[in-house]
Design a protein around this motif. Structure first.
Motif, PDB file in Angstrom:
ATOM      1  N   LEU A   1     -12.483 -52.155 120.988  1.00  0.00           N
ATOM      2  CA  LEU A   1     -12.011 -51.470 119.791  1.00  0.00           C
ATOM      3  C   LEU A   1     -11.168 -52.470 119.012  1.00  0.00           C
ATOM      4  O   LEU A   1     -10.293 -53.126 119.582  1.00  0.00           O
ATOM      5  CB  LEU A   1     -11.165 -50.251 120.181  1.00  0.00           C
ATOM      6  N   LEU A   2     -11.441 -52.613 117.712  1.00  0.00           N
ATOM      7  CA  LEU A   2     -10.798 -53.630 116.894  1.00  0.00           C
ATOM      8  C   LEU A   2     -10.106 -52.984 115.698  1.00  0.00           C
ATOM      9  O   LEU A   2     -10.709 -52.173 114.993  1.00  0.00           O
ATOM     10  CB  LEU A   2     -11.849 -54.631 116.395  1.00  0.00           C
ATOM     11  N   ALA A   3      -8.835 -53.360 115.484  1.00  0.00           N
ATOM     12  CA  ALA A   3      -8.079 -52.844 114.344  1.00  0.00           C
ATOM     13  C   ALA A   3      -7.447 -53.993 113.582  1.00  0.00           C
ATOM     14  O   ALA A   3      -6.980 -54.978 114.174  1.00  0.00           O
ATOM     15  CB  ALA A   3      -6.994 -51.873 114.809  1.00  0.00           C
ATOM     16  N   LEU A   4      -7.404 -53.866 112.254  1.00  0.00           N
ATOM     17  CA  LEU A   4      -6.767 -54.855 111.391  1.00  0.00           C
ATOM     18  C   LEU A   4      -5.263 -54.581 111.294  1.00  0.00           C
ATOM     19  O   LEU A   4      -4.793 -53.495 111.674  1.00  0.00           O
ATOM     20  CB  LEU A   4      -7.398 -54.810 110.003  1.00  0.00           C
ATOM     21  N   PRO A   5      -4.490 -55.543 110.791  1.00  0.00           N
ATOM     22  CA  PRO A   5      -3.043 -55.341 110.675  1.00  0.00           C
ATOM     23  C   PRO A   5      -2.693 -54.102 109.857  1.00  0.00           C
ATOM     24  O   PRO A   5      -3.305 -53.814 108.828  1.00  0.00           O
ATOM     25  CB  PRO A   5      -2.569 -56.613 109.960  1.00  0.00           C
TER      26      PRO A   5
ATOM     27  N   SER B   1      -9.032 -71.242  94.678  1.00  0.00           N
ATOM     28  CA  SER B   1      -8.177 -71.827  95.704  1.00  0.00           C
ATOM     29  C   SER B   1      -7.828 -70.745  96.717  1.00  0.00           C
ATOM     30  O   SER B   1      -7.801 -69.550  96.402  1.00  0.00           O
ATOM     31  CB  SER B   1      -6.903 -72.408  95.084  1.00  0.00           C
ATOM     32  N   VAL B   2      -7.582 -71.165  97.950  1.00  0.00           N
ATOM     33  CA  VAL B   2      -7.226 -70.245  99.026  1.00  0.00           C
ATOM     34  C   VAL B   2      -6.240 -70.955  99.934  1.00  0.00           C
ATOM     35  O   VAL B   2      -6.288 -72.187 100.083  1.00  0.00           O
ATOM     36  CB  VAL B   2      -8.490 -69.802  99.817  1.00  0.00           C
ATOM     37  N   ASP B   3      -5.330 -70.199 100.510  1.00  0.00           N
ATOM     38  CA  ASP B   3      -4.364 -70.751 101.453  1.00  0.00           C
ATOM     39  C   ASP B   3      -4.736 -70.238 102.838  1.00  0.00           C
ATOM     40  O   ASP B   3      -4.462 -69.080 103.179  1.00  0.00           O
ATOM     41  CB  ASP B   3      -2.946 -70.326 101.082  1.00  0.00           C
TER      42      ASP B   3
ATOM     43  N   PHE C   1      -5.288 -58.248 106.037  1.00  0.00           N
ATOM     44  CA  PHE C   1      -6.400 -59.190 105.963  1.00  0.00           C
ATOM     45  C   PHE C   1      -6.731 -59.498 104.510  1.00  0.00           C
ATOM     46  O   PHE C   1      -7.070 -60.645 104.175  1.00  0.00           O
ATOM     47  CB  PHE C   1      -7.626 -58.621 106.678  1.00  0.00           C
ATOM     48  N   ALA C   2      -6.629 -58.500 103.644  1.00  0.00           N
ATOM     49  CA  ALA C   2      -6.889 -58.727 102.218  1.00  0.00           C
ATOM     50  C   ALA C   2      -5.954 -59.800 101.666  1.00  0.00           C
ATOM     51  O   ALA C   2      -6.356 -60.616 100.829  1.00  0.00           O
ATOM     52  CB  ALA C   2      -6.728 -57.425 101.441  1.00  0.00           C
ATOM     53  N   ALA C   3      -4.714 -59.831 102.165  1.00  0.00           N
ATOM     54  CA  ALA C   3      -3.747 -60.813 101.668  1.00  0.00           C
ATOM     55  C   ALA C   3      -4.052 -62.208 102.192  1.00  0.00           C
ATOM     56  O   ALA C   3      -4.012 -63.181 101.425  1.00  0.00           O
ATOM     57  CB  ALA C   3      -2.327 -60.398 102.073  1.00  0.00           C
ATOM     58  N   VAL C   4      -4.367 -62.338 103.474  1.00  0.00           N
ATOM     59  CA  VAL C   4      -4.583 -63.680 104.034  1.00  0.00           C
ATOM     60  C   VAL C   4      -5.937 -64.263 103.627  1.00  0.00           C
ATOM     61  O   VAL C   4      -6.145 -65.471 103.743  1.00  0.00           O
ATOM     62  CB  VAL C   4      -4.457 -63.689 105.578  1.00  0.00           C
ATOM     63  N   SER C   5      -6.851 -63.408 103.157  1.00  0.00           N
ATOM     64  CA  SER C   5      -8.153 -63.905 102.687  1.00  0.00           C
ATOM     65  C   SER C   5      -8.250 -63.903 101.163  1.00  0.00           C
ATOM     66  O   SER C   5      -9.326 -64.113 100.604  1.00  0.00           O
ATOM     67  CB  SER C   5      -9.296 -63.058 103.275  1.00  0.00           C
ATOM     68  N   ALA C   6      -7.124 -63.677 100.498  1.00  0.00           N
ATOM     69  CA  ALA C   6      -7.115 -63.624  99.032  1.00  0.00           C
ATOM     70  C   ALA C   6      -7.432 -64.986  98.438  1.00  0.00           C
ATOM     71  O   ALA C   6      -7.072 -66.029  98.996  1.00  0.00           O
ATOM     72  CB  ALA C   6      -5.751 -63.146  98.533  1.00  0.00           C
ATOM     73  N   VAL C   7      -8.105 -64.980  97.306  1.00  0.00           N
ATOM     74  CA  VAL C   7      -8.451 -66.211  96.598  1.00  0.00           C
ATOM     75  C   VAL C   7      -7.902 -66.134  95.182  1.00  0.00           C
ATOM     76  O   VAL C   7      -7.710 -65.059  94.621  1.00  0.00           O
ATOM     77  CB  VAL C   7      -9.977 -66.429  96.567  1.00  0.00           C
ATOM     78  N   LYS C   8      -7.639 -67.304  94.606  1.00  0.00           N
ATOM     79  CA  LYS C   8      -7.129 -67.390  93.232  1.00  0.00           C
ATOM     80  C   LYS C   8      -8.131 -68.159  92.389  1.00  0.00           C
ATOM     81  O   LYS C   8      -8.448 -69.316  92.679  1.00  0.00           O
ATOM     82  CB  LYS C   8      -5.765 -68.083  93.220  1.00  0.00           C
TER      83      LYS C   8
ATOM     84  N   TYR D   1     -13.257 -65.358 109.561  1.00  0.00           N
ATOM     85  CA  TYR D   1     -12.209 -65.370 108.542  1.00  0.00           C
ATOM     86  C   TYR D   1     -12.572 -66.330 107.414  1.00  0.00           C
ATOM     87  O   TYR D   1     -12.437 -66.005 106.228  1.00  0.00           O
ATOM     88  CB  TYR D   1     -10.882 -65.748 109.203  1.00  0.00           C
ATOM     89  N   LEU D   2     -13.067 -67.520 107.756  1.00  0.00           N
ATOM     90  CA  LEU D   2     -13.458 -68.486 106.730  1.00  0.00           C
ATOM     91  C   LEU D   2     -14.601 -67.953 105.874  1.00  0.00           C
ATOM     92  O   LEU D   2     -14.594 -68.082 104.641  1.00  0.00           O
ATOM     93  CB  LEU D   2     -13.865 -69.808 107.380  1.00  0.00           C
ATOM     94  N   LEU D   3     -15.595 -67.334 106.517  1.00  0.00           N
ATOM     95  CA  LEU D   3     -16.720 -66.773 105.764  1.00  0.00           C
ATOM     96  C   LEU D   3     -16.242 -65.655 104.845  1.00  0.00           C
ATOM     97  O   LEU D   3     -16.717 -65.519 103.711  1.00  0.00           O
ATOM     98  CB  LEU D   3     -17.791 -66.253 106.730  1.00  0.00           C
ATOM     99  N   ALA D   4     -15.286 -64.865 105.299  1.00  0.00           N
ATOM    100  CA  ALA D   4     -14.756 -63.775 104.472  1.00  0.00           C
ATOM    101  C   ALA D   4     -14.058 -64.299 103.226  1.00  0.00           C
ATOM    102  O   ALA D   4     -14.143 -63.689 102.155  1.00  0.00           O
ATOM    103  CB  ALA D   4     -13.805 -62.913 105.293  1.00  0.00           C
ATOM    104  N   THR D   5     -13.354 -65.435 103.339  1.00  0.00           N
ATOM    105  CA  THR D   5     -12.700 -65.983 102.148  1.00  0.00           C
ATOM    106  C   THR D   5     -13.729 -66.417 101.110  1.00  0.00           C
ATOM    107  O   THR D   5     -13.537 -66.217  99.900  1.00  0.00           O
ATOM    108  CB  THR D   5     -11.785 -67.174 102.505  1.00  0.00           C
TER     109      THR D   5
END
Length: 263
Positions: free
Chosen positions: A171-175, A21-23, A6-13, A38-42
């Protein structure tokens, strides 16, 4: 489950003092549109770079549009920096058009036990199955691509149909068993399907506004999530969410208003 964190997909530059910028990942979508948490997290990820304080304490977002995945921009404005908290405004844009507007408060999360609490539901869950939630498609045919990125285990099979209580417990788990942090907890409060599934089938339930409070740094491991619908009417529903870590500590809570079409 995906191995992309999740840290990678929500990473910002960062490309300026307040611009990023974010992808936006096509994998973290429902019906081809990115998940609201997810959008709020970015946006929060960008805010932590600008803020004088490290931890997200509160965040509230209004979803003006539902952006397509791909390149996007984030603008962050510091409204006030104080001794214990920094208040900021964040905006996610696509091709220069605002998509999400957010206000955030950042500070420092402590480790003390709660002094007092009342009205908070108990973290009571039934046994979880060995296999995570099944089909990655809603009964309406809407693809839930995000389902392949996370593991969600419900303590009552959704295939059993609505119970009429209007609540989901999971129960929720991240990648890759990535530990949750204050930023990814903003996703956790919006990670489950709409609790209205426990009332009646519906199509897409788009979030109009989402508010989240982060109460503590979570212990490593999956989190337990209680997601409840409260009132469905006039094409809208309000929901609440409570999140406990593996140690049983309430680490986040949220409320949201969403659109809904029953039948």
């Amino acid at each position: 489950m995906s191995t992309t964190t999740f840290a990678a997909v929500s990473a910002v530059k960062q490309h300026s003092d307040t611009g990023f910028s974010v992808d936006l990942s096509p994998a973290w979508t429902i019906g081809g549109r990115p998940n609201g948490g997810y959008l709020l997290a970015t946006i929060a990820r960008a805010a932590t770079v600008v803020s004088g304080h490290p931890d997200v304490l509160a965040a509230s977002a209004h979803y003006l549009r539902s952006p397509e995945p791909g390149p996007a921009e984030i603008e962050v404005e510091v409204l006030r920096t104080g001794r214990t908290a920094t208040q900021l405004r964040g905006r996610l844009l696509k091709d220069g058009v605002p998509q999400v507007e957010a206000l955030l408060t950042l500070g420092v999360l402590g480790e003390a036990e709660p002094f007092w609490q009342d009205g908070v539901p108990r973290p009571e869950f039934g046994p979880f199955p060995e296999e995570p939630w099944g089909p990655a498609v809603l009964t309406s045919g809407i693809p839930i691509t995000i389902r392949d990125e996370i593991d969600v285990y419900f303590d009552r099979p959704l295939a059993d149909g609505p119970s009429g209580r209007g609540e989901l417990r999971a129960l929720l788990a991240l990648p890759g068993d990535e530990p949750f942090d204050p930023v990814s907890l903003l996703f956790a409060v919006d990670a489950l399907p709409p609790a209205t599934l426990d009332v009646a089938p519906s199509g897409w339930v788009p979030t109009l506004e989402l508010t989240a409070y982060v109460r503590a740094h979570p212990a490593p491991g999956p989190v337990r999530v209680l997601h409840r619908a409260h009132l469905i009417g006039d094409g809208r529903v309000d929901e609440s969410c409570h999140v406990w870590d593996s140690a049983g500590t309430l680490v986040a809570q949220g409320t949201q208003l969403a659109g809904i079409r029953i039948g």
